[in-house]
Enzyme design. Structure first.
Site, PDB file in Angstrom:
ATOM      1  N   ASP A  65      10.714 157.385  17.903  1.00 28.09           N
ATOM      2  CA  ASP A  65      10.536 158.348  16.812  1.00 28.09           C
ATOM      3  C   ASP A  65      11.779 159.228  16.778  1.00 28.09           C
ATOM      4  OD1 ASP A  65       7.988 157.915  15.563  1.00 28.09           O
ATOM      5  OD2 ASP A  65       7.041 158.565  17.415  1.00 28.09           O
ATOM      6  N   ARG A  73      13.871 162.282  19.567  1.00 20.20           N
ATOM      7  CA  ARG A  73      13.639 162.127  21.006  1.00 20.20           C
ATOM      8  C   ARG A  73      14.909 162.255  21.844  1.00 20.20           C
ATOM      9  NH1 ARG A  73       8.677 163.355  19.918  1.00 20.20           N
ATOM     10  NH2 ARG A  73       7.333 161.657  19.246  1.00 20.20           N
ATOM     11  N   ARG A 139       8.868 167.764   7.971  1.00 19.99           N
ATOM     12  CA  ARG A 139       9.197 166.348   8.166  1.00 19.99           C
ATOM     13  C   ARG A 139       9.216 165.608   6.827  1.00 19.99           C
ATOM     14  NH1 ARG A 139       4.814 164.290  12.292  1.00 19.99           N
ATOM     15  NH2 ARG A 139       6.057 162.363  12.232  1.00 19.99           N
ATOM     16  N   LYS A 169       5.978 155.949   6.692  1.00 22.82           N
ATOM     17  CA  LYS A 169       4.768 156.482   7.347  1.00 22.82           C
ATOM     18  C   LYS A 169       4.381 157.804   6.689  1.00 22.82           C
ATOM     19  CE  LYS A 169       7.185 158.773  11.189  1.00 22.82           C
ATOM     20  NZ  LYS A 169       7.490 158.726  12.621  1.00 22.82           N
ATOM     21  N   HIS A 170       3.076 158.159   6.725  1.00 21.86           N
ATOM     22  CA  HIS A 170       1.967 157.495   7.408  1.00 21.86           C
ATOM     23  C   HIS A 170       1.016 157.009   6.327  1.00 21.86           C
ATOM     24  CE1 HIS A 170       3.643 160.616  10.065  1.00 21.86           C
ATOM     25  NE2 HIS A 170       3.332 159.815  11.073  1.00 21.86           N
ATOM     26  N   HIS A 182      -2.944 163.978  16.000  1.00 22.39           N
ATOM     27  CA  HIS A 182      -2.720 163.853  17.442  1.00 22.39           C
ATOM     28  C   HIS A 182      -3.879 164.480  18.221  1.00 22.39           C
ATOM     29  CE1 HIS A 182       1.438 163.324  15.961  1.00 22.39           C
ATOM     30  NE2 HIS A 182       1.623 162.634  17.069  1.00 22.39           N
ATOM     31  N   ASP A 248      -0.338 153.877  14.137  1.00 19.50           N
ATOM     32  CA  ASP A 248       0.131 155.056  14.846  1.00 19.50           C
ATOM     33  C   ASP A 248      -0.403 154.943  16.269  1.00 19.50           C
ATOM     34  OD1 ASP A 248       1.368 157.490  15.315  1.00 19.50           O
ATOM     35  OD2 ASP A 248       0.517 158.475  13.556  1.00 19.50           O
TER      36      ASP A 248
END
Length: 337
Positions: A65, A73, A139, A169-170, A182, A248
């Site tokens: 990601d 990351r 985002r 996504k998503h 999450h 996901d």
């Protein structure tokens, strides 16, 4: 090197180098990819060595990601990328400049990752910026689907120029719901007709991959999109998408609707997802590898294989000397300040 076709599982590893357990699991026929996190990164040289060791085992899709903004990351040693909202704002000021910026960001993102041995990033985010979402926010490129199509399309052109495919996504849209999947299970209660804007990017963009959402859309199904054969069938037959469908992360709270990890992988695969992400759950990975015996669909493996068939990428030193890369860096610097 093993020449097994890629399996339907994408798993993670514990640290910055492979353990014996990692090597054993990565060579399991059910595994087709590896997702890397910040804990797997120390510096660029370490990442290059790690990806080379993974690729030497067998053809596996190495993904991350790495969108930009708060979802990136690898930071030290990589260019800091802007959140997609910053590109949307640039587009509002000057559409041509915004599209050029999106192209440059996509190119830098892909070229840097490929030069270190990473095959694929889960980007672009196609969710619309409705405002209150706890997980999407900046985002997203924009609220206007026309702008999202234009900007995500330009970013995708840059990704492909840098040697990488796209992953929208998503699906079918996470921007409207407030909860973060999450940690919670969001429910979008709009009728399907009201989701036309959310679906528009998936209909109009040439995507190589799509990641399905852990959101229940009550207009369609009582399961999340990841576990819904109705949604995956809609994606294939109404949207006409022919690429790889990713789940996901199946360890997310929003995935708990169908039970334990074995139930999750079985349900997602039966729904039509091609590659199933099991992250941050090493014990669950072991249970799945020991207990799941699916009938593997060669067509799904072939779709994943296509994401691995990119041309060789220039190494880091060669990349630094390219005028195209230097020009794109200047654009990105202007967006991040």
């Amino acid at each position: 090197m093993s020449h097994l076709p890629p399996g339907p599982l994408m798993i993670d590893i514990a640290g910055t180098s492979l353990t014996d357990l990692d090597r054993e699991r990565l060579q399991h026929p059910l595994v087709g990819g590896v997702i890397l996190f910040s804990r797997n990164y120390a510096d660029p040289a370490q990442l290059t060595a790690l990806t080379a060791e993974i690729h030497a085992l067998r053809p596996l899709l190495i993904a991350v990601d790495h969108e930009g903004g708060r979802v990136q990351r690898f930071r030290d040693g990589f260019t800091r990328l802007p959140p997609m909202r910053a590109i949307g704002q640039a587009y509002d000021r000057d559409a041509a400049a915004g599209l050029s910026a999106a192209r440059d960001v996509g190119y830098v993102l892909a070229a840097e990752l490929r030069s270190r041995g990473v095959d694929y990033s889960f980007t672009p985010v196609l969710d619309l910026d409705y405002g209150p979402s706890r997980v999407i926010g900046d985002r997203a490129f924009h609220r206007d689907p026309v702008a999202v199509v234009a900007l995500a399309g330009a970013l995708g052109e840059g990704l492909r120029e840098g040697g990488m495919g796209t992953c929208g996504k998503h699906f079918p849209g996470h921007g409207y719901v407030i909860p973060d999947s999450h940690v919670e299970l969001p429910v979008d209660d709009r009728p399907l007709a009201d989701m036309a804007d959310d679906l528009r990017p998936y209909r109009e963009l040439p995507l190589d991959g799509v990641m399905a959402a852990h959101v229940i859309y009550s207009c369609f199904d009582c399961n999340t999109a990841v576990f819904s054969n109705r949604w995956i069938d809609y994606l294939r037959n109404d949207v006409k998408f022919g690429g790889v469908v990713f789940t996901d992360d199946l360890s997310m709270a929003g995935a708990g609707v169908v039970g334990d990890m074995l139930a999750r992988v079985r349900t997602a695969y039966a729904a039509g997802c091609d590659m199933l992400l099991v992250c941050n759950a090493p014990e669950a990975v072991g249970q799945v590898l020991d207990g799941w015996q699916p009938e593997i669909d060669p067509a799904r493996s072939a779709r994943v294989q296509q994401l691995l068939e990119a041309a060789p990428a220039p190494d880091w030193a060669t990349l630094q000397a390219l005028p195209r890369y230097q020009a794109a860096l200047a654009t990105v610097s202007g967006l991040t300040g």
